[in-house]
Design a protein around this motif. Structure first.
Motif, PDB file in Angstrom:
ATOM      1  N   LEU A 103    -143.928 -39.625   3.069  1.00 22.18           N
ATOM      2  CA  LEU A 103    -142.926 -38.750   3.679  1.00 22.18           C
ATOM      3  C   LEU A 103    -143.291 -38.454   5.124  1.00 22.18           C
ATOM      4  N   GLN A 104    -142.345 -38.677   6.045  1.00 11.88           N
ATOM      5  CA  GLN A 104    -142.538 -38.339   7.453  1.00 11.88           C
ATOM      6  C   GLN A 104    -141.429 -37.390   7.886  1.00 11.88           C
ATOM      7  N   LEU A 105    -141.824 -36.345   8.606  1.00 10.96           N
ATOM      8  CA  LEU A 105    -140.874 -35.356   9.109  1.00 10.96           C
ATOM      9  C   LEU A 105    -140.993 -35.264  10.624  1.00 10.96           C
ATOM     10  N   ALA A 106    -139.861 -35.062  11.266  1.00  8.02           N
ATOM     11  CA  ALA A 106    -139.837 -34.851  12.711  1.00  8.02           C
ATOM     12  C   ALA A 106    -138.822 -33.762  13.014  1.00  8.02           C
ATOM     13  N   ALA A 107    -139.181 -32.867  13.910  1.00  7.63           N
ATOM     14  CA  ALA A 107    -138.282 -31.784  14.317  1.00  7.63           C
ATOM     15  C   ALA A 107    -137.867 -32.006  15.762  1.00  7.63           C
ATOM     16  N   GLU A 108    -136.610 -31.727  16.038  1.00 12.59           N
ATOM     17  CA  GLU A 108    -136.128 -31.842  17.418  1.00 12.59           C
ATOM     18  C   GLU A 108    -135.131 -30.716  17.688  1.00 12.59           C
ATOM     19  N   PRO A 109    -135.211 -30.113  18.865  1.00 10.15           N
ATOM     20  CA  PRO A 109    -134.258 -29.050  19.197  1.00 10.15           C
ATOM     21  C   PRO A 109    -132.875 -29.638  19.459  1.00 10.15           C
ATOM     22  N   GLU A 110    -131.866 -28.916  18.986  1.00  7.17           N
ATOM     23  CA  GLU A 110    -130.480 -29.357  19.205  1.00  7.17           C
ATOM     24  C   GLU A 110    -129.746 -28.493  20.213  1.00  7.17           C
ATOM     25  N   GLY A 111    -130.129 -27.264  20.303  1.00  7.81           N
ATOM     26  CA  GLY A 111    -129.474 -26.347  21.242  1.00  7.81           C
ATOM     27  C   GLY A 111    -130.513 -25.502  21.948  1.00  7.81           C
ATOM     28  N   PHE A 112    -130.153 -25.011  23.124  1.00  3.61           N
ATOM     29  CA  PHE A 112    -131.106 -24.230  23.918  1.00  3.61           C
ATOM     30  C   PHE A 112    -130.453 -22.956  24.420  1.00  3.61           C
ATOM     31  N   ARG A 113    -131.276 -21.909  24.536  1.00  3.02           N
ATOM     32  CA  ARG A 113    -130.834 -20.664  25.144  1.00  3.02           C
ATOM     33  C   ARG A 113    -131.036 -20.750  26.659  1.00  3.02           C
ATOM     34  N   ARG A 114    -130.597 -19.748  27.356  1.00  7.30           N
ATOM     35  CA  ARG A 114    -130.733 -19.751  28.813  1.00  7.30           C
ATOM     36  C   ARG A 114    -132.193 -19.760  29.268  1.00  7.30           C
ATOM     37  N   ASP A 115    -133.066 -19.194  28.434  1.00  9.64           N
ATOM     38  CA  ASP A 115    -134.482 -19.168  28.819  1.00  9.64           C
ATOM     39  C   ASP A 115    -135.213 -20.454  28.452  1.00  9.64           C
ATOM     40  N   GLY A 116    -134.508 -21.413  27.871  1.00 10.29           N
ATOM     41  CA  GLY A 116    -135.108 -22.707  27.558  1.00 10.29           C
ATOM     42  C   GLY A 116    -135.654 -22.830  26.147  1.00 10.29           C
ATOM     43  N   THR A 117    -135.630 -21.745  25.360  1.00 10.68           N
ATOM     44  CA  THR A 117    -136.110 -21.834  23.974  1.00 10.68           C
ATOM     45  C   THR A 117    -135.012 -22.441  23.097  1.00 10.68           C
ATOM     46  N   ALA A 118    -135.450 -23.030  22.006  1.00  7.87           N
ATOM     47  CA  ALA A 118    -134.507 -23.694  21.093  1.00  7.87           C
ATOM     48  C   ALA A 118    -133.683 -22.666  20.330  1.00  7.87           C
ATOM     49  N   SER A 119    -132.393 -22.930  20.188  1.00  2.05           N
ATOM     50  CA  SER A 119    -131.519 -22.065  19.400  1.00  2.05           C
ATOM     51  C   SER A 119    -131.134 -22.721  18.075  1.00  2.05           C
ATOM     52  N   ARG A 120    -131.383 -24.020  17.957  1.00  2.00           N
ATOM     53  CA  ARG A 120    -131.087 -24.756  16.724  1.00  2.00           C
ATOM     54  C   ARG A 120    -132.080 -25.913  16.639  1.00  2.00           C
ATOM     55  N   VAL A 121    -132.610 -26.147  15.434  1.00  2.00           N
ATOM     56  CA  VAL A 121    -133.606 -27.195  15.227  1.00  2.00           C
ATOM     57  C   VAL A 121    -133.118 -28.130  14.128  1.00  2.00           C
ATOM     58  N   ARG A 122    -133.292 -29.411  14.373  1.00  2.00           N
ATOM     59  CA  ARG A 122    -132.901 -30.441  13.406  1.00  2.00           C
ATOM     60  C   ARG A 122    -134.166 -31.119  12.878  1.00  2.00           C
ATOM     61  N   GLN A 143    -138.347 -50.828  -4.417  1.00  2.00           N
ATOM     62  CA  GLN A 143    -138.852 -50.118  -3.246  1.00  2.00           C
ATOM     63  C   GLN A 143    -137.714 -49.884  -2.270  1.00  2.00           C
ATOM     64  N   GLY A 144    -137.916 -48.951  -1.355  1.00  2.00           N
ATOM     65  CA  GLY A 144    -136.882 -48.674  -0.366  1.00  2.00           C
ATOM     66  C   GLY A 144    -137.296 -47.582   0.600  1.00  2.00           C
ATOM     67  N   VAL A 145    -136.394 -47.258   1.491  1.00  2.00           N
ATOM     68  CA  VAL A 145    -136.590 -46.209   2.486  1.00  2.00           C
ATOM     69  C   VAL A 145    -135.326 -45.356   2.504  1.00  2.00           C
ATOM     70  N   GLU A 146    -135.499 -44.063   2.382  1.00  2.00           N
ATOM     71  CA  GLU A 146    -134.371 -43.131   2.430  1.00  2.00           C
ATOM     72  C   GLU A 146    -134.550 -42.211   3.628  1.00  2.00           C
ATOM     73  N   ARG A 147    -133.441 -41.877   4.269  1.00  2.00           N
ATOM     74  CA  ARG A 147    -133.475 -40.994   5.441  1.00  2.00           C
ATOM     75  C   ARG A 147    -132.449 -39.885   5.257  1.00  2.00           C
ATOM     76  N   SER A 148    -132.792 -38.725   5.794  1.00  2.00           N
ATOM     77  CA  SER A 148    -131.863 -37.599   5.741  1.00  2.00           C
ATOM     78  C   SER A 148    -132.206 -36.630   6.867  1.00  2.00           C
ATOM     79  N   PHE A 149    -131.306 -35.704   7.136  1.00  2.00           N
ATOM     80  CA  PHE A 149    -131.553 -34.692   8.159  1.00  2.00           C
ATOM     81  C   PHE A 149    -130.843 -33.412   7.781  1.00  2.00           C
ATOM     82  N   ASP A 150    -131.328 -32.319   8.331  1.00  2.00           N
ATOM     83  CA  ASP A 150    -130.716 -31.008   8.137  1.00  2.00           C
ATOM     84  C   ASP A 150    -131.119 -30.146   9.323  1.00  2.00           C
ATOM     85  N   SER A 151    -130.328 -29.126   9.606  1.00  2.00           N
ATOM     86  CA  SER A 151    -130.573 -28.265  10.767  1.00  2.00           C
ATOM     87  C   SER A 151    -130.522 -26.799  10.381  1.00  2.00           C
TER      88      SER A 151
END
Length: 195
Positions: A103-122, A143-151
């Protein structure tokens, strides 16, 4: 808690409502298929004798006799528990197969506030899986590979609400991936039996 600090946005509630309606439509749409020889891929209700029912019995037997290998870290523990529950192998006394998951997980910001901090994370999750026999020499059944995302939304100045939102998102994501792995595994096992 203010409306702006809510960790579940109206678009998330709207998506959940659409998903429930889609599942209801899918269930209603599958009713006419019952008379056409349609059989569930795995689960109870194999039906009459024949090639499809026999392969369903074989797939169910393989899934029920499968143990899930250890998966590192907390998210791996959640994944292993979800897979074990869905396989129905929690009480299996003599497992014949092992499901190995990376299992591999990665987080990325989707939205930002005016001060540059993340407002939404995917969160993006990738699960590579392999079903192998426990008999020597081990053979790969599927065998196989499955991918998914949520925010999730990151509320302003509410650390515990953000933490709770992240944890709830992770549980949803892991559960979705576990469903995808079991479904894909059952499809591949069914294809191998008919092919």
């Amino acid at each position: 808690m203010s409306r702006a600090g809510s960790s579940t946005s109206s678009s998330d509630r709207h998506k959940a409502g659409l998903r429930r309606r889609g599942l209801l439509l899918l269930a209603a749409g599958s009713l006419p298929l019952a008379g056409c020889g349609f059989r569930p891929l795995y689960g109870a209700g194999g039906g009459s004798a024949g090639g499809v029912a026999g392969s369903n019995e074989r797939v169910r037997a393989i899934l029920a006799s499968t143990q899930v290998g250890l998966i590192p870290e907390r998210t791996g523990q959640l994944m292993r528990r979800a897979l074990t529950e869905k396989l129905g192998a929690a009480g299996a006394t003599a497992p014949a197969n092992e499901l190995r998951v990376s299992l591999q997980l990665a987080a990325e910001p989707e939205g930002f506030r005016r001060d540059g901090t993340a407002s939404r994370v995917r969160y993006n999750a990738t699960a590579s899986w392999q079903l192998v026999t426990l008999t020597p020499p081990p053979a790969t059944l599927a065998q196989g590979v499955e991918r998914s995302f949520d925010s999730f939304n990151v509320p302003d100045n509410q650390f515990f609400a953000a933490d709770f939102s992240r944890d709830a998102t992770m549980v949803r994501l892991i559960d979705l991936l576990a469903d995808d792995i079991i479904l894909r595994m059952a499809v591949r096992l069914g294809e191998a039996n008919t092919g």
